[in-house]
Motif scaffolding. Structure first.
Motif, PDB file in Angstrom:
ATOM      1  N   SER A 322       0.889  -1.281  -0.100  1.00 56.72           N
ATOM      2  CA  SER A 322      -0.075  -0.044  -0.173  1.00 56.72           C
ATOM      3  C   SER A 322       0.846   1.196  -0.161  1.00 56.72           C
ATOM      4  CB  SER A 322      -1.080  -0.125   1.102  1.00 56.72           C
ATOM      5  OG  SER A 322      -0.336  -0.284   2.410  1.00 56.72           O
ATOM      6  N   HIS A 323       2.049   1.150   0.738  1.00 61.14           N
ATOM      7  CA  HIS A 323       3.191   2.262   0.454  1.00 61.14           C
ATOM      8  C   HIS A 323       3.511   2.638  -0.675  1.00 61.14           C
ATOM      9  CE1 HIS A 323       6.920   4.169   0.922  1.00 61.14           C
ATOM     10  NE2 HIS A 323       6.277   5.221   2.003  1.00 61.14           N
ATOM     11  N   ALA A 324       3.889   1.546  -1.421  1.00 64.96           N
ATOM     12  CA  ALA A 324       4.299   1.741  -2.774  1.00 64.96           C
ATOM     13  C   ALA A 324       3.148   2.537  -3.684  1.00 64.96           C
ATOM     14  CB  ALA A 324       4.671   0.604  -3.379  1.00 64.96           C
ATOM     15  N   ALA A 325       1.968   2.041  -3.665  1.00 67.58           N
ATOM     16  CA  ALA A 325       0.632   2.524  -4.271  1.00 67.58           C
ATOM     17  C   ALA A 325       0.522   4.108  -3.874  1.00 67.58           C
ATOM     18  CB  ALA A 325      -0.414   1.406  -4.030  1.00 67.58           C
ATOM     19  N   LEU A 326       0.639   4.280  -2.617  1.00 68.81           N
ATOM     20  CA  LEU A 326       0.228   5.657  -2.277  1.00 68.81           C
ATOM     21  C   LEU A 326       1.469   6.651  -2.681  1.00 68.81           C
ATOM     22  CD1 LEU A 326      -1.054   4.790   1.278  1.00 68.81           C
ATOM     23  CD2 LEU A 326      -2.340   5.719  -0.780  1.00 68.81           C
ATOM     24  N   VAL A 327       2.594   6.012  -2.596  1.00 72.93           N
ATOM     25  CA  VAL A 327       3.615   7.055  -3.209  1.00 72.93           C
ATOM     26  C   VAL A 327       3.426   7.394  -4.793  1.00 72.93           C
ATOM     27  CG1 VAL A 327       6.260   6.865  -3.650  1.00 72.93           C
ATOM     28  CG2 VAL A 327       5.531   6.195  -1.291  1.00 72.93           C
ATOM     29  N   ALA A 328       3.300   6.397  -5.479  1.00 75.58           N
ATOM     30  CA  ALA A 328       2.643   6.616  -6.915  1.00 75.58           C
ATOM     31  C   ALA A 328       1.738   7.459  -7.079  1.00 75.58           C
ATOM     32  CB  ALA A 328       2.458   5.252  -7.494  1.00 75.58           C
ATOM     33  N   GLN A 329       0.663   7.329  -6.261  1.00 74.65           N
ATOM     34  CA  GLN A 329      -0.452   8.510  -6.359  1.00 74.65           C
ATOM     35  C   GLN A 329       0.170   9.804  -5.935  1.00 74.65           C
ATOM     36  OE1 GLN A 329      -4.117   6.924  -4.234  1.00 74.65           O
ATOM     37  NE2 GLN A 329      -3.566   4.970  -4.573  1.00 74.65           N
ATOM     38  N   TYR A 330       0.793   9.683  -4.951  1.00 75.78           N
ATOM     39  CA  TYR A 330       1.389  11.177  -4.414  1.00 75.78           C
ATOM     40  C   TYR A 330       2.202  11.985  -5.335  1.00 75.78           C
ATOM     41  CZ  TYR A 330       3.294  14.664  -1.132  1.00 75.78           C
ATOM     42  OH  TYR A 330       3.720  15.780  -0.539  1.00 75.78           O
ATOM     43  N   ALA A 331       3.015  10.863  -6.228  1.00 77.83           N
ATOM     44  CA  ALA A 331       3.767  11.610  -7.065  1.00 77.83           C
ATOM     45  C   ALA A 331       3.039  12.119  -8.421  1.00 77.83           C
ATOM     46  CB  ALA A 331       4.876  10.613  -7.544  1.00 77.83           C
ATOM     47  N   ALA A 332       1.798  11.551  -8.698  1.00 78.38           N
ATOM     48  CA  ALA A 332       1.067  11.685  -9.830  1.00 78.38           C
ATOM     49  C   ALA A 332      -0.182  12.967  -9.544  1.00 78.38           C
ATOM     50  CB  ALA A 332       0.373  10.390 -10.340  1.00 78.38           C
ATOM     51  N   ALA A 333       0.131  13.415  -8.440  1.00 80.01           N
ATOM     52  CA  ALA A 333      -1.072  14.268  -7.941  1.00 80.01           C
ATOM     53  C   ALA A 333      -0.738  15.719  -8.537  1.00 80.01           C
ATOM     54  CB  ALA A 333      -1.379  14.448  -6.303  1.00 80.01           C
ATOM     55  N   GLU A 335       0.950  19.698  -8.580  1.00 82.21           N
ATOM     56  CA  GLU A 335       1.372  20.623  -8.097  1.00 82.21           C
ATOM     57  C   GLU A 335       1.091  20.605  -6.450  1.00 82.21           C
ATOM     58  OE1 GLU A 335       0.555  24.530  -9.638  1.00 82.21           O
ATOM     59  OE2 GLU A 335       1.888  24.133 -11.587  1.00 82.21           O
ATOM     60  N   ARG A 336      -0.136  20.155  -6.032  1.00 77.91           N
ATOM     61  CA  ARG A 336      -0.616  20.005  -4.704  1.00 77.91           C
ATOM     62  C   ARG A 336      -0.844  18.502  -4.399  1.00 77.91           C
ATOM     63  NH1 ARG A 336      -2.419  24.141  -2.100  1.00 77.91           N
ATOM     64  NH2 ARG A 336      -3.765  22.861  -0.754  1.00 77.91           N
ATOM     65  N   PRO A 337       0.452  17.914  -4.473  1.00 81.80           N
ATOM     66  CA  PRO A 337      -0.014  16.328  -4.176  1.00 81.80           C
ATOM     67  C   PRO A 337      -0.149  15.821  -2.863  1.00 81.80           C
ATOM     68  CG  PRO A 337       2.559  16.906  -3.913  1.00 81.80           C
ATOM     69  CD  PRO A 337       1.703  18.219  -3.971  1.00 81.80           C
ATOM     70  N   LEU A 338      -1.290  16.340  -2.283  1.00 80.38           N
ATOM     71  CA  LEU A 338      -1.912  16.031  -1.008  1.00 80.38           C
ATOM     72  C   LEU A 338      -3.022  15.099  -1.123  1.00 80.38           C
ATOM     73  CD1 LEU A 338      -2.053  19.530   0.711  1.00 80.38           C
ATOM     74  CD2 LEU A 338      -0.184  17.914   0.839  1.00 80.38           C
ATOM     75  N   LEU A 339      -2.960  13.751  -0.290  1.00 78.36           N
ATOM     76  CA  LEU A 339      -3.901  12.748  -0.506  1.00 78.36           C
ATOM     77  C   LEU A 339      -4.942  12.794   0.860  1.00 78.36           C
ATOM     78  CD1 LEU A 339      -1.599   9.748  -1.626  1.00 78.36           C
ATOM     79  CD2 LEU A 339      -2.742  11.486  -3.005  1.00 78.36           C
ATOM     80  N   SER A 340      -6.115  12.524   0.554  1.00 72.64           N
ATOM     81  CA  SER A 340      -7.060  12.790   1.720  1.00 72.64           C
ATOM     82  C   SER A 340      -7.360  11.066   2.150  1.00 72.64           C
ATOM     83  CB  SER A 340      -8.163  13.427   1.462  1.00 72.64           C
ATOM     84  OG  SER A 340      -7.887  14.713   1.269  1.00 72.64           O
TER      85      SER A 340
END
Length: 578
Positions: A322-333, A335-340
């Motif tokens: 899950s960490h790997a998947a969330l890191v990828a989502q964060y990188a793809a987000a 200019e404002r790479p904030l996940l909720s």
């Protein structure tokens, strides 16, 4: 076209026509709302408006039967309207996708309806609808369910108790020190895991969290020595969100479950009466410390994966994947790479579950399945479709009573999980609707005596904690005598410079009569201020930063004042001779 012959034979032609012509408002098109809208059109109601701001999620489909998989992402109110029209194409249903707090849904809007149905699942919105119905003298049919339990009642101004006549439980909060240093229950680990998710992938940083240990929790914390040790332990290993994001999975794992736990173990005072935690390293959890072997996640073999309690190794695997998947989502987000955090997002939920279970293992707390962790993380009370259906049916029954002018027959109904004891065991119990509570500041009391430290309390606390927090006002305006002390809402920004001032500096002093009006809710009452220097400005509300001493109805207040004036005006009588 719906065949009304059976309804006419059952209800009578006159009542059926009244049902068809009455405009009704339905607030909420979720679990209860879907059942209710179907019932309304089937019962002959032909002029219906519904309000809901939410969109359909895949998690709704198991109980909100007006929705299908193809509807995911669309507004609930619009799809509910489309589906209900298939039951009765003759019905006139207007759907609004918006918040009930929007100005367009004010008193003028509510006064155009003959009945209002509440199918909501949150306290602020239910309070707001309650007040709007009271201010417009519109009958409200209130409902609520929680698992196998449910309740339906009728609210009529001056005739029955309103939604706020009885106190409602406040959400549970937990001291920061307990969460971070001495957890003792699964929920403590879940709350910590959600915080770490926000710290790593969201906008939360340590400066945003109050480290004073305030909050409510059964059992509380130890003395000052323990509290100092806790704060020291938290400070020693503190890292910023950016530092945590720079770590790979093994590094973050060792920081959370090895380095931080070691720091806590060094504080001997914390473990005088508690079982000390255990360190879990990445190498120990994964056997050989092979990161790549973990990224597939735990196996789903052996039953439903969501209801399986993971071993330490499986939790480590879920953490890495899950960490790997969330890191990828964060990188793809962008200019404002904030996940909720989203309880329905698989990667979010698995990350939080893995963190919580590993934390639980460290502190000898029973771990939780992903299913149970989701319920705690989302503050979820399992929704039961049959309970919603029963509640919705009872709401229509009460509506028919009101429309045939038989309000005295209205009942408060309780849906039970287990049957009552006795000769007549029942899962459904009904009784008379309770009368208004004379102490209710919403529907009865218009004068509220408030004890507060007027010298050391700023106006901002009075507005935010007292008016908006405790009394649930939306846009309060404050007057003392003929002077406007504060106004809120659009165009009132210039009043914000009043907020830092102490209450006595804005004429809110001992014995002052402070008029408060919320034009959005059409709600007005008066505070009688009682200055109490013993109420410490540094304490939180539960410790008594302010207290409600008394609530009085306007008529009773006038009678008491007149009696007091008469007593003061009466000359002292000469003592009689014995």
């Amino acid at each position: 076209m719906l065949d009304y012959s059976a309804l006419a034979a059952t209800l009578g032609e006159e009542l059926l026509q009244k049902i068809r012509s009455t405009r009704v408002l339905m607030v909420g098109t979720g679990g209860i709302g879907c059942e209710l809208l179907k019932n309304l059109v089937a019962a002959g109601f032909a002029n219906i408006e519904c309000i809901d701001f939410d969109a359909i999620d895949v998690s709704n489909l198991n109980r909100q039967f007006l929705f299908r998989k193809a509807h995911v992402g669309r507004p609930k109110s619009e799809v509910a309207r489309e589906s209900a029209l298939r039951f009765n194409p003759d019905a006139n249903i207007v759907a609004h996708c918006g918040s009930i707090f929007d100005a367009q849904f004010g008193t003028a809007y509510f006064s155009s309806f003959g009945l209002v149905f509440n199918a909501l699942d949150n306290l602020p919105a239910r309070r707001h609808v309650n007040r709007l119905c009271l201010s417009t003298n519109t009958p409200l049919i209130e409902s609520g369910t929680a698992g196998y339990l449910g309740q339906v009642t009728v609210i009529r101004k001056d005739a029955t108790e309103c939604f706020e006549c009885q106190p409602k439980p406040t959400p549970k909060t937990y001291p920061v020190c307990t969460i971070r240093t001495t957890p003792s229950a699964p929920i403590h680990c879940i709350v910590w895991a959600k915080y770490m998710f926000a710290k790593v992938f969201g906008a939360v940083d340590d400066d945003d969290v109050d480290d004073d240990g305030s909050g409510s929790d059964e059992g509380g914390e130890g003395g000052d020595e323990e509290k100092v040790a806790m704060l020291q332990a938290m400070a020693q290993t503190r890292k910023s969100g950016a530092q945590l994001r720079a770590m790979d999975a093994p590094q973050l794992f060792d920081y959370l479950f090895s380095e931080q736990i070691a720091s806590l173990l060094a504080m001997d005072v914390l473990w005088k009466t508690r079982t000390p935690p255990q360190i879990i390293s990445w190498a120990e959890a994964t056997g050989a410390g092979d990161k790549e072997a973990c990224e597939a996640g735990p196996s789903a073999a052996g039953g439903l994966r969501s209801q399986k309690v993971w071993s330490v190794a499986e939790a480590a695997q879920a953490f890495a994947a899950s960490h790997a998947a969330l890191v990828a989502q964060y990188a793809a987000a962008g200019e404002r790479p904030l996940l909720s955090f989203d309880k329905d997002a698989a990667d979010c939920m698995r990350f939080v579950t893995a963190l919580a279970n590993l934390r639980a293992r460290c502190f000898s707390i029973a771990p939780s399945s992903e299913f149970d962790a989701k319920a705690m993380a989302g503050n979820i009370i399992p929704a039961i479709a049959t309970t919603n259906a029963i509640a919705a049916g009872l709401m229509v029954v009460e509506a028919v009573k009101l429309l045939r002018e038989a309000a005295d027959e209205c009942r408060t109904s309780f849906i039970m999980q287990y049957p009552t004891r006795g000769r007549k065991a029942r899962y459904l119990n009904a009784g008379p609707v309770a009368p208004p509570n004379p102490q209710c500041f919403v529907c009865q009391a218009q004068f509220v005596t408030l004890a507060i430290n007027t010298v050391a309390t700023p106006l901002s606390f009075f507005v935010d904690a007292v008016l908006r927090g405790h009394f649930a006002l939306q846009e309060p305006s404050i007057e003392v005598g003929s002077a406007v002390v504060y106004e809120s809402g659009e165009g009132a920004e210039d009043m914000d410079d009043q907020l830092p001032k102490m209450l006595d500096a804005v004429r809110i002093t001992d014995s002052a009569h402070v008029s408060v009006t919320d034009y959005l809710q059409d709600c007005e009452f008066t505070f009688v201020i009682a200055h109490d220097p013993g109420l410490a400005p540094g304490a939180d509300e539960s410790d008594g930063r302010f207290r409600i001493l008394r609530a009085d109805h306007a008529k009773r207040k006038r009678e008491d004042d007149q009696a007091g004036e008469a007593k003061r005006a009466k000359p002292n009588e000469e003592p009689t001779q014995s």
